[in-house]
Design a protein around this motif. Structure first.
Motif, short mmCIF file in Angstrom:
data_model
loop_
_atom_site.label_atom_id
_atom_site.label_comp_id
_atom_site.label_asym_id
_atom_site.label_seq_id
_atom_site.Cartn_x
_atom_site.Cartn_y
_atom_site.Cartn_z
N PRO A 145 0.79 -1.24 0.00
CA PRO A 145 0.00 0.00 0.00
C PRO A 145 0.82 1.29 0.00
CG PRO A 145 0.04 -0.95 2.21
CD PRO A 145 0.81 -1.89 1.33
N PHE A 146 2.15 1.17 0.11
CA PHE A 146 2.98 2.38 0.22
C PHE A 146 3.65 2.74 -1.10
CE2 PHE A 146 2.67 0.72 4.54
CZ PHE A 146 2.32 1.86 5.23
N ALA A 147 4.06 4.00 -1.20
CA ALA A 147 4.85 4.47 -2.33
C ALA A 147 5.74 5.60 -1.81
CB ALA A 147 3.95 4.98 -3.45
N GLY A 151 6.11 -4.06 2.54
CA GLY A 151 6.54 -2.69 2.84
C GLY A 151 8.00 -2.73 3.26
N GLY A 152 8.46 -1.62 3.78
CA GLY A 152 9.85 -1.55 4.23
C GLY A 152 10.02 -0.33 5.10
N GLY A 153 11.06 -0.33 5.92
CA GLY A 153 11.26 0.83 6.80
C GLY A 153 10.43 0.70 8.06
N ASN A 155 -6.81 -13.13 8.67
CA ASN A 155 -6.39 -13.68 7.37
C ASN A 155 -5.40 -12.78 6.62
OD1 ASN A 155 -6.45 -15.89 5.69
ND2 ASN A 155 -8.18 -15.18 4.47
N THR A 156 -4.65 -11.96 7.38
CA THR A 156 -3.59 -11.14 6.76
C THR A 156 -2.27 -11.42 7.46
OG1 THR A 156 -3.87 -9.24 8.25
CG2 THR A 156 -5.21 -9.25 6.23
N LYS A 157 -1.19 -11.17 6.75
CA LYS A 157 0.14 -11.39 7.33
C LYS A 157 1.09 -10.32 6.81
CE LYS A 157 3.69 -14.97 7.87
NZ LYS A 157 3.98 -14.55 9.24
N SER A 158 1.78 -9.64 7.71
CA SER A 158 2.75 -8.63 7.29
C SER A 158 4.12 -9.26 7.08
CB SER A 158 2.85 -7.52 8.34
OG SER A 158 3.92 -6.66 7.97
N LEU A 159 4.69 -9.02 5.90
CA LEU A 159 6.05 -9.50 5.60
C LEU A 159 7.04 -8.34 5.65
CD1 LEU A 159 5.13 -11.79 2.55
CD2 LEU A 159 5.45 -12.47 4.93
N SER A 160 6.54 -7.16 5.99
CA SER A 160 7.36 -5.95 5.97
C SER A 160 8.55 -6.06 6.93
CB SER A 160 6.51 -4.73 6.35
OG SER A 160 7.27 -3.56 6.24
N GLY A 161 9.73 -5.84 6.40
CA GLY A 161 10.95 -5.85 7.22
C GLY A 161 11.42 -7.24 7.60
#
Length: 323
Positions: A169-171, A200-202, A218-224
């Motif tokens: 969702p980020f840019a 995402g990142g940061g 039913n969601t999973k964050s892979l950010s970082g």
């Protein structure tokens, strides 16, 4: 073996766009080798492409004219190239070009179509047309050298078993990013039918996405959590990626994964739609005459209300996903 020394030091997405071009160019010209010089952390983008040697550098080690002169000498000494491909065309690479020409090397550079893009993003110009795709601009550099290259503009899936939806969702700039409350609502709707993986990142993005993971089943964050190689592998396994006009769209292209892309102040007409992605999967507000007002999404909103993103109905994205 003909050796081409290519360089592009810019944003992640721009560098990612070179990879599918290299792959198809080298398949059609197997007696050519490309030395790709870019930022160290981009190496994973070129893994598995035969005849590409990646040379990662830290630009802080080569500051100013004398630093660039040292870099040029080091690259000649290490690789002894036949041709130079400037895929960036900014002050830094213009200086490198000049140094290589003085050393007797043939230099070819990208034509970015600056004037056409200025006209495209002039809000008073109502006659908007599709410009040449950036990947074709990259291919043109090799065509000018005398090589033949025909781009397929087709996705090549690298994984047979695909499941789940990726959502980035980020840019980098506000002009490219759906308001976060809309993205949150979209994740809630999609997670009813699909497992949704957040990318995402940061620090800030990671905190936001971990909060979403806790609140939306039913969601999973892979950010970082993933290296670039692991992230690419995960993207290859997805049924679909949803991304803004940002790097994740190009990573999806690289791994042969379909991407539904969301566009605000930028527009696919500028040539940055992901390699092989379908125009049917582009989601945008089509009836604003001021769009696009920016090539990169880095300008302030001329109207002040960011209508291109605020008026975008997330149901359009849901429909695109479920086609």
């Amino acid at each position: 073996m003909t050796r081409v020394l290519a360089y592009r030091f810019s944003a992640f997405g721009d560098v990612a766009m070179t990879a599918p071009v290299f792959r198809e160019f080298l398949e059609q010209n197997p007696d050519v080798e490309i030395i790709m010089v870019s930022r160290k952390n981009f190496e994973g983008l070129f893994a598995g492409i035969p005849n590409v040697i990646f040379k990662g550098i830290d630009l802080d080690d080569y500051k100013g004219f004398f630093g660039l002169r040292r870099l040029a000498s080091e690259l000649i000494k290490e690789f002894n190239p036949d041709y130079i491909a400037n895929l960036h065309d900014v002050i830094r690479t213009k200086i490198l070009d000049k140094i290589y020409r003085q050393k007797g090397l043939k230099v070819f550079k990208i034509n970015k179509g600056k004037e056409e893009k200025e006209r495209l993003t002039d809000i008073w110009n109502l006659d908007k047309v599709q410009l040449k795709k950036t990947v074709e601009r990259y291919a043109d550099v090799f065509r000018e050298m005398g090589f033949k290259v025909e781009l397929s503009h087709q996705l090549r899936p690298t994984c047979d078993q695909k499941s789940g939806i990726g959502f980035a969702p980020f840019a980098q700039h506000k002009g490219k990013m759906l308001p976060l409350e809309k993205s949150y609502e979209l994740a809630k709707i999609l997670s009813k039918k699909h497992t949704v993986y957040f990318f995402g990142g940061g620090k800030k993005e990671t905190e936001t996405l971990e909060k979403w993971e806790k609140e939306i089943p039913n969601t999973k964050s892979l950010s970082g959590k993933l290296s670039l190689t692991e992230e690419l592998h995960k993207i290859s396994e997805l049924e679909l990626m949803i991304s803004m006009d940002s790097a994740n769209m190009h990573l999806a292209s690289l791994m042969g994964t379909r991407c539904v892309s969301v566009w605000g102040s930028t527009h696919p007409y500028a040539g940055f739609l992901g390699f092989g992605q379908s125009e049917d999967d582009v989601v945008q507000v089509t009836d604003l005459t001021c769009r696009p007002c920016s090539v990169f999404g880095d300008k302030e909103c001329y109207r002040g209300d960011w209508a291109c993103l605020e008026e975008l109905n997330i149901q359009k994205i849901v429909q695109a996903v479920n086609l």
